[in-house]
Design an enzyme around this catalytic site. Structure first.
Site: not given
Ligand code: NAG
Ligand code: NAG
Ligand code: NAG
Ligand code: NAG
Ligand code: NAG
Ligand code: NAG
Ligand code: NAG
Ligand code: NAG
Ligand code: NAG
Ligand code: NAG
Ligand code: NAG
Length: 394
Positions: A97-98, A196, A277, A355
């Site tokens: 992820n971010r 993922h 998301d 996920e």
């Protein structure tokens, strides 16, 4: 490079993981498409070294027809040249992820990693050459299990310290088992992994719809989610998934598309994006000690058309759902999927990514107090993720 720590890591692996293998005659090779097969009663999967990815998963549907229910490509070589790189079925690493502003602080030291998204405002899935852009090494392969390894060097993509990881997939009857172990061998560093995998339980063969919006989803422990800004960076808030709201998948199962006409769904997956998301939290603390293998699934997804259902069991405490709003009819589907007369591409909302993971970007939210789950050093026990995807047919 073959440090004491590495040999310790290898012997730990041998003790905890390799012991379960009983390969009669060594390593089985890849097929003509570069894929490695493993199987058990009612389940057959194909895997590739690129990203330690799953490329095919075959389950027999309610009519006994074998369906390939994950997204991927027909051959292993295409993954490395594919310009879209949707992170198909791989292991995002070393940090899934971010990462906000592509930076984080450990013990007062600020680290900068390589940005790769939103005009270089953040780092997604470990950077432009994250784990799922590289070929792992196949270290073991039997008829029902495969183990991949990767050595991620100190400084790669800007992350501190070397990380060595082993990804093991094992098939047991009707079940895909995942075990991911990672060792920070030299310095403290963030580690968060996931699988993922993109799903379409109809294998794109449902004549009524090419999308996954009619799949039914249940997230029974997810009354909360991580709040995020317009580019999906967590902003520190934990939000309630209020009863009957678009993010309520906990009070009862509902179709993924059930709320697509609700105005609240616009912007729910970032600016101008309709759908999901979203990092849902998994709240099981009230139950005290639980065994994740036998406690209820954290998620259930099913489709009426094939009757295929997957129940997801995991030790992880968050669960990301992406409803494929950014997929736009370009990505090809496999020769094992689809419907005669329909274009062989994935349509918008044609899939769902699920996920198992920890709370996203917790390395930049110290007040969440998840450092022991996300920061690992040479003195610490390894990072471990386990999950079981159990299939049944209704
Ligand atoms: C090696 O293992 C495979 C898969 O179990 C089996 O099909 C094959 O016959 C074995 N070959 C030998 C020489 O034992
Ligand atoms: C599906 O059923 C066929 C026929 O019984 C069988 O040969 C095949 O192995 C099954 N596929 C899976 C993935 O179990
Ligand atoms: C590999 O798969 C891709 C994507 O489906 C396809 O475009 C390509 O032609 C295939 N290459 C070979 C050698 O089969
Ligand atoms: C990964 O391996 C595949 C198949 O052997 C090969 O075609 C590809 O070039 C490799 N990719 C990378 C990034 O090393
Ligand atoms: C983002 O990182 C840069 C350095 O790469 C730093 O100058 C800037 O202050 C950071 N911005 C925020 C909002 O933290
Ligand atoms: C990203 O950063 C640039 C420059 O710092 C800024 O102009 C832009 O608005 C930011 N956001 C996005 C979504 O690109
Ligand atoms: C954080 O994001 C959520 C979801 O977009 C939003 O409701 C909330 O107001 C934001 N909070 C802050 C402090 O930015
Ligand atoms: C979302 O869909 C469910 C199931 O159809 C419904 O009960 C609920 O009222 C909907 N919520 C919104 C905000 O539209
Ligand atoms: C698919 O979902 C839509 C919207 O929720 C609904 O109108 C339609 O009846 C569903 N179709 C099937 C086959 O379940
Ligand atoms: C969102 O949509 C509006 C209206 O179409 C448009 O003006 C705006 O530029 C879009 N914003 C982004 C970040 O795409
Ligand atoms: C699945 O099919 C059954 C029987 O046809 C129907 O009652 C039910 O509403 C359907 N569920 C969904 C989610 O489409």
């Amino acid at each position: 490079m073959l440090s004491f720590k590495l040999s310790a890591a290898v012997s730990l692996l041998a003790a905890t993981t390799l012991a379960q293998y009983d390969a009669p005659n060594g390593t089985l090779g890849p097929d003509e498409n570069g894929k490695y097969e493993i199987s058990a009663e009612g389940i057959r999967g194909l895997f590739i070294p690129y990203g330690a990815s799953i490329s095919n998963l075959f389950i027999n549907d309610t009519n006994g027809i074998e369906r390939d229910i994950v997204l991927g490509y027909d051959n292993a070589s295409y993954y490395s040249v594919d310009p879209i790189h949707p992170h198909f079925g791989g292991v995002p690493g070393r940090y899934a992820n971010r990462i906000k502003n592509s930076s984080f602080v450990i013990d007062g030291v600020e680290y900068h990693v390589v940005p790769n998204e939103n005009n270089n405002n953040d780092t997604l899935h470990g950077g432009p050459d994250g784990w799922d852009w590289r070929n792992f090494t196949v270290v073991a392969h039997t008829t029902d299990s495969i183990t991949f390894s990767i050595v991620d060097p100190d400084g790669k993509e800007g992350f501190p310290g070397e990380v060595i990881s082993y990804i093991t997939y094992t098939m047991t009857p009707h079940t895909w088992n995942l075990k991911m172990v990672a060792f920070a061998t030299t310095k403290k560093t963030p580690i968060m992994l996931s699988s993922h995998t993109y799903w379409n339980l109809d294998a794109f063969a449902n004549p009524d719809t090419p999308t996954a919006l009619n799949h039914t989803l249940s997230l029974p422990y997810s009354g909360q989610r991580v709040g995020a800004d317009g580019i999906l960076i967590p902003n520190g808030t934990i939000l309630p998934n209020e009863l009957y709201s678009v993010n309520d998948f906990w009070s009862s199962p509902k179709q993924l598309g059930a709320n697509f006409s609700a105005p609240e769904l616009l912007g729910n997956c970032g600016t101008n994006c309709t759908g999901y998301d979203t990092c849902y939290l998994v709240n099981r603390a009230q139950y005290g000690d639980y065994d994740w293998r036998t406690f209820g699934p954290v998620a259930t997804l099913s489709s009426n058309f094939t009757g295929i259902q997957v129940d997801i069991f995991t030790d992880q405490e968050a669960f990301q759902v992406y409803s494929c709003g950014g997929v736009n009819g370009v990505t090809p589907i496999k020769s094992t999927q689809g419907l005669e007369g329909r274009e062989n591409v994935v349509q918008q909302y044609g899939c769902i990514v699920m996920e198992v993971e920890d709370w996203i970007d917790a390395i930049n939210q110290p007040e969440w107090q998840r450092n022991n789950k996300q920061i690992y050093g040479p003195e610490d026990p390894p990072y471990v993720l386990e999950a079981a995807y159990v299939f049944s047919v209704n």
